[in-house]
Write a protein that holds these residues in place. Structure first.
Motif, PDB file in Angstrom:
ATOM      1  N   TYR A 195     111.238  60.615  54.677  1.00 39.72           N
ATOM      2  CA  TYR A 195     111.409  61.592  55.763  1.00 39.72           C
ATOM      3  C   TYR A 195     111.513  60.864  57.097  1.00 39.72           C
ATOM      4  O   TYR A 195     110.693  60.006  57.433  1.00 39.72           O
ATOM      5  CB  TYR A 195     110.257  62.599  55.820  1.00 39.72           C
ATOM      6  CG  TYR A 195     110.515  63.626  56.911  1.00 39.72           C
ATOM      7  CD1 TYR A 195     111.470  64.614  56.720  1.00 39.72           C
ATOM      8  CD2 TYR A 195     109.879  63.548  58.150  1.00 39.72           C
ATOM      9  CE1 TYR A 195     111.785  65.512  57.735  1.00 39.72           C
ATOM     10  CE2 TYR A 195     110.180  64.441  59.158  1.00 39.72           C
ATOM     11  CZ  TYR A 195     111.139  65.412  58.948  1.00 39.72           C
ATOM     12  OH  TYR A 195     111.455  66.288  59.963  1.00 39.72           O
ATOM     13  N   ASP A 196     112.521  61.217  57.879  1.00 34.54           N
ATOM     14  CA  ASP A 196     112.777  60.601  59.181  1.00 34.54           C
ATOM     15  C   ASP A 196     112.487  61.628  60.273  1.00 34.54           C
ATOM     16  O   ASP A 196     113.195  62.633  60.397  1.00 34.54           O
ATOM     17  CB  ASP A 196     114.248  60.146  59.244  1.00 34.54           C
ATOM     18  CG  ASP A 196     114.562  59.357  60.501  1.00 34.54           C
ATOM     19  OD1 ASP A 196     113.613  58.832  61.118  1.00 34.54           O
ATOM     20  OD2 ASP A 196     115.748  59.270  60.861  1.00 34.54           O
ATOM     21  N   GLU A 206     112.345  63.718  63.566  1.00 34.82           N
ATOM     22  CA  GLU A 206     113.257  63.984  64.684  1.00 34.82           C
ATOM     23  C   GLU A 206     112.554  63.690  66.008  1.00 34.82           C
ATOM     24  O   GLU A 206     113.167  63.196  66.949  1.00 34.82           O
ATOM     25  CB  GLU A 206     113.714  65.443  64.633  1.00 34.82           C
ATOM     26  CG  GLU A 206     114.769  65.798  65.652  1.00 34.82           C
ATOM     27  CD  GLU A 206     115.280  67.226  65.517  1.00 34.82           C
ATOM     28  OE1 GLU A 206     116.004  67.673  66.436  1.00 34.82           O
ATOM     29  OE2 GLU A 206     114.961  67.900  64.515  1.00 34.82           O
ATOM     30  N   TYR A 207     111.238  63.986  66.060  1.00 34.71           N
ATOM     31  CA  TYR A 207     110.471  63.765  67.289  1.00 34.71           C
ATOM     32  C   TYR A 207     109.209  62.953  66.964  1.00 34.71           C
ATOM     33  O   TYR A 207     108.289  63.454  66.339  1.00 34.71           O
ATOM     34  CB  TYR A 207     110.084  65.098  67.938  1.00 34.71           C
ATOM     35  CG  TYR A 207     111.277  65.857  68.464  1.00 34.71           C
ATOM     36  CD1 TYR A 207     111.820  65.556  69.716  1.00 34.71           C
ATOM     37  CD2 TYR A 207     111.885  66.843  67.694  1.00 34.71           C
ATOM     38  CE1 TYR A 207     112.937  66.224  70.191  1.00 34.71           C
ATOM     39  CE2 TYR A 207     113.003  67.518  68.162  1.00 34.71           C
ATOM     40  CZ  TYR A 207     113.522  67.205  69.413  1.00 34.71           C
ATOM     41  OH  TYR A 207     114.632  67.871  69.877  1.00 34.71           O
ATOM     42  N   ASN A 236     110.511  71.597  64.555  1.00 34.21           N
ATOM     43  CA  ASN A 236     111.642  71.145  63.730  1.00 34.21           C
ATOM     44  C   ASN A 236     111.178  70.220  62.609  1.00 34.21           C
ATOM     45  O   ASN A 236     111.704  70.264  61.493  1.00 34.21           O
ATOM     46  CB  ASN A 236     112.679  70.416  64.586  1.00 34.21           C
ATOM     47  CG  ASN A 236     113.494  71.350  65.451  1.00 34.21           C
ATOM     48  OD1 ASN A 236     113.219  72.552  65.517  1.00 34.21           O
ATOM     49  ND2 ASN A 236     114.479  70.811  66.147  1.00 34.21           N
ATOM     50  N   ASP A 237     110.198  69.378  62.915  1.00 35.90           N
ATOM     51  CA  ASP A 237     109.713  68.440  61.910  1.00 35.90           C
ATOM     52  C   ASP A 237     108.812  69.113  60.879  1.00 35.90           C
ATOM     53  O   ASP A 237     108.776  68.691  59.722  1.00 35.90           O
ATOM     54  CB  ASP A 237     108.990  67.259  62.578  1.00 35.90           C
ATOM     55  CG  ASP A 237     109.956  66.246  63.165  1.00 35.90           C
ATOM     56  OD1 ASP A 237     110.912  65.880  62.457  1.00 35.90           O
ATOM     57  OD2 ASP A 237     109.776  65.835  64.321  1.00 35.90           O
ATOM     58  N   ASP A 285     112.317  68.615  74.956  1.00 37.31           N
ATOM     59  CA  ASP A 285     113.150  69.528  74.200  1.00 37.31           C
ATOM     60  C   ASP A 285     112.651  70.966  74.287  1.00 37.31           C
ATOM     61  O   ASP A 285     113.443  71.898  74.435  1.00 37.31           O
ATOM     62  CB  ASP A 285     113.180  69.099  72.727  1.00 37.31           C
ATOM     63  CG  ASP A 285     113.874  70.127  71.852  1.00 37.31           C
ATOM     64  OD1 ASP A 285     115.108  70.276  71.984  1.00 37.31           O
ATOM     65  OD2 ASP A 285     113.185  70.814  71.066  1.00 37.31           O
ATOM     66  N   GLY A 290     111.291  70.572  58.695  1.00 41.56           N
ATOM     67  CA  GLY A 290     111.980  69.456  58.038  1.00 41.56           C
ATOM     68  C   GLY A 290     111.179  68.886  56.878  1.00 41.56           C
ATOM     69  O   GLY A 290     111.729  68.560  55.816  1.00 41.56           O
TER      70      GLY A 290
END
Length: 301
Positions: free
Chosen positions: A285-286, A288-289, A205-206, A298, A209
């Protein structure tokens, strides 16, 4: 906004495409298989054949940026033929994109290319930032240098160029995690080599992202795509076994055994890269993990 993605059907490409759609970004994609061409308002496929130097220039219509993810899987035994495929799949494809852009009217102003942290020399102590100029003296180092040089060429066309150095990708299907889960699942998981080598991992996901963050914010330059908290190989295997409810009772797999089994490719699992994520975080950028335990929770649940 409409973006052209190469490698859109691969592990990272699928997630980048999904995230683009979630954000209302339309996607054109290139495929070597004509039966994989779709034509929807937000997802349009176009044929290309990099081996023959063929590309449908209609793929550039309405596109303002290119996300270049195409590339032969590097985690295969490195025969001379396979090495050529790995390099050509990155360099020749970029050259075809460049030539097509050069010979057609377009509005592409941003070129975002995948790259890899394998460019950094193996070290148990050094923390690598994007400012590091030394290059690993392995085949992977050679691949990444040529990959990034091919991306840099697009600046000659007046484009902003970004290169995303991707770490060890953790995903439910495909990537590093799938390979690690197999031995652990059969109770034969164990650290590789001495297990002290750093593994700069990142959740799928990152990865997606970061690509979309770079796209939306029109960023250029080099960025490391790794989570803020790297772990050692031993920590990774132990955490994975714990999440799967499996024991790790076998001794470490010695380096000489890995070299005998994998040959030169053993560098992929034995090399150590402690890589910093601070630069991409400073752009806003933040992640998620940020924590391996949460990422595995997850992906394995």
């Amino acid at each position: 906004m409409r973006v052209l993605i190469t490698g859109a059907t691969g592990l990272i490409g699928k997630r980048v495409t999904q995230l683009c759609h979630e954000k209302g970004i339309k996607v054109n994609y290139l495929t070597t298989s004509k039966d994989k061409i779709e034509s929807q308002p937000n997802y349009k496929g176009f044929y290309w054949n990099p081996q023959k130097g063929e590309m449908d220039s209609e793929a550039l219509k309405g596109v303002s940026a290119i996300i270049n993810l195409v590339g032969e899987n590097i985690a295969q035994r490195w025969t001379r033929e396979q090495k050529d495929k790995i390099i050509d799949s990155r360099v020749k494809t970029a050259a075809l994109l460049y030539k097509t852009l050069q010979n057609n009217n377009h509005h592409v102003s941003h070129f975002i290319s995948a790259s890899a942290i394998g460019i950094y020399p193996s070290s148990l102590e050094k923390l690598y930032t994007e400012e590091n100029e030394s290059v690993d003296d392995s085949f992977v180092g050679k691949v990444v240098v040529q990959w990034e040089e091919a991306a840099d060429n697009f600046s000659d066309l007046g484009m902003d160029v970004a290169k995303i150095r991707i770490g060890l990708v953790l995903a439910k299907e495909g990537g590093l995690l799938e390979k690690l889960k197999e031995p652990v699942n059969f109770n034969v998981g164990s650290p590789l080599g001495d297990g002290k080598q750093w593994q700069s991992w990142i959740h799928i996901n990152d990865v997606a992202g970061i690509f979309v963050h770079v796209l939306e914010n029109k960023l250029e330059g080099v960025f490391n795509a790794v989570a803020p908290n790297p772990v050692t190989n031993k920590e990774l295997v132990n955490e994975l076994a714990s999440k799967m409810g499996k024991p790790v009772w076998l001794p470490n797999v010695p380096a000489f055994a890995l070299k005998a089994i994998l040959g030169e490719m053993s560098r992929l699992v034995l090399s150590s890269q402690l890589v910093c994520s601070e630069k991409i975080e400073q752009t806003g950028y933040d992640f998620e993990y940020t924590n391996l335990s949460k990422a595995l929770e997850d992906l394995i649940s």
